[in-house]
Design a protein around this motif. Sequence first.
Motif, PDB file in Angstrom:
ATOM      1  N   ALA A  33       0.678  -1.991  -0.625  1.00 11.91           N
ATOM      2  CA  ALA A  33      -0.131   0.113  -0.286  1.00 11.91           C
ATOM      3  C   ALA A  33       0.860   0.816   0.061  1.00 11.91           C
ATOM      4  O   ALA A  33       0.567   1.999  -0.472  1.00 11.91           O
ATOM      5  CB  ALA A  33      -1.011   0.047   1.409  1.00 11.91           C
ATOM      6  N   VAL A  43      -4.338   5.103  -1.935  1.00 14.45           N
ATOM      7  CA  VAL A  43      -5.174   4.228  -1.336  1.00 14.45           C
ATOM      8  C   VAL A  43      -5.445   4.237  -0.228  1.00 14.45           C
ATOM      9  O   VAL A  43      -6.297   5.425   0.201  1.00 14.45           O
ATOM     10  CB  VAL A  43      -3.892   3.090  -0.779  1.00 14.45           C
ATOM     11  CG1 VAL A  43      -3.132   3.119  -1.948  1.00 14.45           C
ATOM     12  CG2 VAL A  43      -3.304   3.750  -0.088  1.00 14.45           C
ATOM     13  N   VAL A  62      -6.889  -2.891  -0.144  1.00 12.68           N
ATOM     14  CA  VAL A  62      -6.055  -2.028  -0.817  1.00 12.68           C
ATOM     15  C   VAL A  62      -6.850  -1.646  -2.272  1.00 12.68           C
ATOM     16  O   VAL A  62      -6.611  -2.177  -3.186  1.00 12.68           O
ATOM     17  CB  VAL A  62      -4.805  -1.923  -1.124  1.00 12.68           C
ATOM     18  CG1 VAL A  62      -4.209  -0.588  -1.433  1.00 12.68           C
ATOM     19  CG2 VAL A  62      -4.097  -2.778  -0.396  1.00 12.68           C
ATOM     20  N   ARG A  63      -7.346  -0.329  -1.606  1.00 14.54           N
ATOM     21  CA  ARG A  63      -8.542  -0.071  -2.612  1.00 14.54           C
ATOM     22  C   ARG A  63      -7.649   1.232  -3.460  1.00 14.54           C
ATOM     23  O   ARG A  63      -7.194   1.924  -2.695  1.00 14.54           O
ATOM     24  CB  ARG A  63      -9.895   0.655  -2.018  1.00 14.54           C
ATOM     25  CG  ARG A  63     -10.508   1.090  -3.693  1.00 14.54           C
ATOM     26  CD  ARG A  63     -11.805   2.106  -2.925  1.00 14.54           C
ATOM     27  NE  ARG A  63     -12.564   2.489  -3.799  1.00 14.54           N
ATOM     28  CZ  ARG A  63     -13.604   3.193  -3.691  1.00 14.54           C
ATOM     29  NH1 ARG A  63     -14.005   3.089  -3.112  1.00 14.54           N
ATOM     30  NH2 ARG A  63     -13.945   3.593  -5.255  1.00 14.54           N
ATOM     31  N   VAL A  64      -6.733   0.988  -4.052  1.00  7.76           N
ATOM     32  CA  VAL A  64      -6.374   2.008  -5.323  1.00  7.76           C
ATOM     33  C   VAL A  64      -7.623   3.128  -6.029  1.00  7.76           C
ATOM     34  O   VAL A  64      -8.158   2.641  -6.585  1.00  7.76           O
ATOM     35  CB  VAL A  64      -5.258   0.780  -6.128  1.00  7.76           C
ATOM     36  CG1 VAL A  64      -4.210   2.389  -7.026  1.00  7.76           C
ATOM     37  CG2 VAL A  64      -4.107   0.252  -5.574  1.00  7.76           C
TER      38      VAL A  64
END
Length: 428
Positions: A33, A43, A62-64
């Motif tokens: 991250a 992120v 992990v949301r990019v």
Amino acid sequence: MPEQKPISSVNDFVVRFANVNGSGSASANEMFARSILRHGVPVSPRNIFPSNIQGLPTWYEVRVTEAGHLGARGGVDMMVAMNPQTWDKDVASIEPGGYLFYDSTKPMPTSKFRNDITVIGVPLTAITNSTYTDPRQRQLFKNIIYLGALSALLDMDPKLIEQLIGEQYKTKEKLLSSNVHALHLGRDWALKNLSCPIGLRVRKSDKVGDRIFIEGNSAAALGAVYGGATVCAWYPITPSSSLADAFTSHCKRLRHDPETGKAKYAIVQGEDELASIGIVIGASWNGARAFTATSGPGISLMTEFIGLSYFAEVPAVIMNVQRAGPSTGMPTRTQQCDIIACAYASHGDTKHVLLFPEDPTEAFEFAAHAFDLAERLQTVIFLMLALDIGMNHRLCRPLRWDDARQYDRGKIMTAEMLDEGRDFGRYL
């Protein structure tokens, strides 16, 4: 080949790591991250773990998101499946057209895959075992090896990851070089044996700005230090335990006399929540700024002492990292469920002050302010956090402090004032 066209997206996708508890994966996953942040891409990570006392499977998502969204999107574009126990559930959660990354050292039956996703196998165990002989090293470096493989698949700059490793092990040259070596073992294997990069890619951007990446519990603990807290009494309870741990770490850096090295703080782990809040109120009665960190079940046990603080006008601060359910029911589920319980804690005729930070920056600011409010109002002040803020890293405004700020001691009178027989009503 998958029946569905593979997902193609730049700086906008979700990666979930499915790991075995205790495998040492947390550090590598967080490094993943942080390395994307170093590319200038925001992120939003989340720890996901079950509500059980025993160590069971854990996930790290992990949301990019170049747009900077903080909430979970829903759906998984790439699953890093490292836990055989949760394999079926993990594979089922991948979006059509998504990617499955797994350890291909042992062949998997075709029935364990889906024909609408792209399967990426890397023989992580084989690579690790051929390089390391120590069992613990094999486990830990496997995580860095898959980080290296992901860096190739997602078109990440390895130098930025090397920079992070260098910062983490700057005083441990042997660990630094061995982690960099493990990173390139995975990256080199992927570049040689796989089609890199895939449809999900990280492209350098400038969307992070001057924001910092910090957990709410750590920020609140630092706020307590700047707010003048010298006593912390607590009893371990998820998800608040890391707040007391962070306060300990911050005090070791910031609360030792520079000349004598003597500690200027006291941190006590009570035998239970009742003892902890009792210690806090006793310390406050003796003039210290004191607090405890707890969660909903702890608040239930502290109610009698909370009433004492209110009616005896003894200042105290309670940092409540809320969780859902009673007792050990759901200690890892986030919920803002203690608002009424805290607002009217005790047995009638009480109205308590509750502070609600929206992010780690406000957790820092409100934690410091809570001690001023406690002394100004001569009562208990609640800082209301939750697992999502407390135990997850968030991008937020930098923490700032005005060194000219004076503590608000409220109605506190000096010994000289008392000797003069001054009256509170005339000298507020």
